[in-house]
Scaffold this active site. Structure first.
Site, PDB file in Angstrom:
ATOM      1  CE  LYS A 212      -3.993  -2.129   2.086  1.00  0.00           C
ATOM      2  NZ  LYS A 212      -4.984  -2.261   3.121  1.00  0.00           N
ATOM      3  NE  ARG A 213       4.582   0.484   4.184  1.00  0.00           N
ATOM      4  CZ  ARG A 213       3.755  -0.358   4.780  1.00  0.00           C
ATOM      5  NH1 ARG A 213       2.680   0.097   5.391  1.00  0.00           N
ATOM      6  NH2 ARG A 213       3.981  -1.659   4.773  1.00  0.00           N
TER       7      ARG A 213
END
Ligand code: GLU
Length: 438
Positions: A212-213
């Site tokens: 997600k980062r």
């Protein structure tokens, strides 16, 4: 046969991630294949992570994707409440039972641990991976209720899945190692466990697990929505992340997906989040829209970029000119701006085509003619016809010749529509430039 009831159980941490959307979609497809129910339960026991508005945006984006919800905190249903923080009494009741039966114990700080039985093997048939087994020695006694009285995920999920009569659970593979803990609770409480299917991981184009980062890849459904990806295309693309249909086709209707999604044909290998494939699928869906419908999607992007919409006819011309080239709707802005500002250069093939067919006269006549007409596709079309008759030039030399001399392209959408989008002076100066070839 037991009614199929499945659930998607997000923590309301905000945005709907592509991986979560896949969990929701697989559960949904499975439920609809078997005329079952699709439930959304909000797992909000990790209070620090809850985001204001997170639940609502999750629900809205699911429905935008076409994943319709039968039961949820908003839709209601006979098995509620559908938020875990509203079900605390239920968890307390079972925690008390396990304590009194000696299957759990309290720590000094008030937390409750589940007492993992000795010498047991937990086996289950995973719908994606086949038989999996875990030894109890490898699992430590684990916290089922925290010192603040809030249950942990592995405990609450069992109580809820049992009480909501969940029959099947499709979820991400990161939950595989949670499954034996959950099976222990099912056994301790003498509940039947649902069937589990743990879906393959999603990797990026470098074959690394999608994180997600990772700022380089757009991963949230809201971002795709904002860029003008169509929900049907997203649905189609996501359904192919870890599952394949029994027919050799990449574009399927929602009903086909439902018909084919019977709990088989899961892919075990990691599935790649292939952005080009998503663009390709989206462009297919864009092409299948009527010009009218597509123009309505295009409109807000033009407005947002201060591009003047002259009138409805103009908007439809613009739409029909770019429909074949769009991968996502926001792209209209750059396509149109590049179209207006592109430098005009003829390559060797173009030059030799014009010379070979001796098109100097055609171009000269067209240049004179358009100076006198209204600047509309109809009038441009009519001029082309008139010139064709008066000069006796038709077919490819006529159409390709004028296209090269005005757009520096060999092929493309309707030429009168394209030219009418450009200022007349631009077209005249391009024709004059081309005439310098002789
Ligand atoms: N709340 C869990 C998650 O978001 C649900 C996992 C499950 O489906 O059991 O990962």
């Amino acid at each position: 046969m037991q009614k199929v009831r499945v659930r998607y159980a997000p923590s309301p941490t905000g945005l709907l991630h592509i991986g979560n959307a896949r969990s929701a979609l697989f559960n949904y497809l499975y439920a609809k294949h078997f005329d079952g129910d699709f439930i959304v339960r909000i797992e909000d026991t990790d209070m620090n992570r809850n985001v204001e508005g997170g639940e609502q945006s999750q629900l809205e984006l699911l429905e935008w994707l076409g994943i319709y919800i039968d039961e949820s905190p908003i839709h209601g249903g006979a098995y509620g409440p559908y938020r875990q923080l509203e079900r605390l009494d239920l968890y307390t009741k079972y925690a008390t039972q396990l304590l009194s039966e000696g299957m759990a114990y309290k720590e000094d700080n008030g937390a409750i641990r589940f007492k993992v039985p000795k010498g047991k093997t937990y086996v289950f048939d995973d719908l994606v991976r086949g038989q999996l087994s875990f030894k109890s020695e490898d699992v430590e006694d684990w916290i089922m209720v925290k010192e603040n009285g809030i249950p942990t995920y592995n405990f609450a999920v069992v109580i809820d899945d049992h009480h909501m009569e969940i029959s099947h659970v499709f979820r991400g593979e990161e939950h595989i190692t949670n499954t034996p803990k959950q099976l222990m609770v099912y056994e301790a409480l003498e509940f039947d466990a649902p069937k589990f299917g743990h879906m393959t991981i999603i990797v990026n184009e470098q074959k690394k697990k999608l994180s997600k980062r990772d700022q380089n890849v757009m991963q949230f459904i809201s971002e795709y929505k904002a860029s003008g990806y169509l929900p049907e295309a997203m649905f189609n693309f996501i359904a192919l992340l870890g599952w394949s249909p029994p027919i050799d086709q990449e574009i399927l209707t929602k009903q086909q997906f439902i018909d084919y999604f019977d709990g088989t044909r899961f892919v075990k290998a990691p599935s790649m989040f292939d952005r080009d494939k998503l663009k390709f699928i989206n462009s297919k869906y864009i092409k299948s829209l009527s010009v009218e419908a597509l123009s309505q999607f295009i409109k807000p992007y033009l407005i947002a970029h201060q591009i003047e919409i002259k009138n409805d006819t103009w908007l439809q011309q613009l739409t029909s000119v770019f429909q074949e080239r769009l991968h996502f709707i926001e792209e209209i802005v750059t396509l149109y701006q590049n179209f207006l500002n592109q430098s005009f250069e003829l390559n060797e093939d173009m030059v030799s085509f014009l010379k070979e067919h001796q098109l100097q006269k055609l171009i000269e006549t067209f240049e004179l003619k358009i100076k006198t007409i209204d600047w509309s596709p109809e009038a441009i079309q009519q001029s082309m016809k008139d010139i064709s008759v008066s000069l006796g030039i038709k077919g490819k030399p006529l159409f390709m010749g004028l296209r090269i001399a005005t757009t520096a392209e060999l092929h493309g959408p309707s030429l009168p529509n394209m030219l009418a989008l450009l200022p007349k002076e631009t077209v005249i100066s391009r024709l004059q430039y081309t005439l310098k070839l002789w």
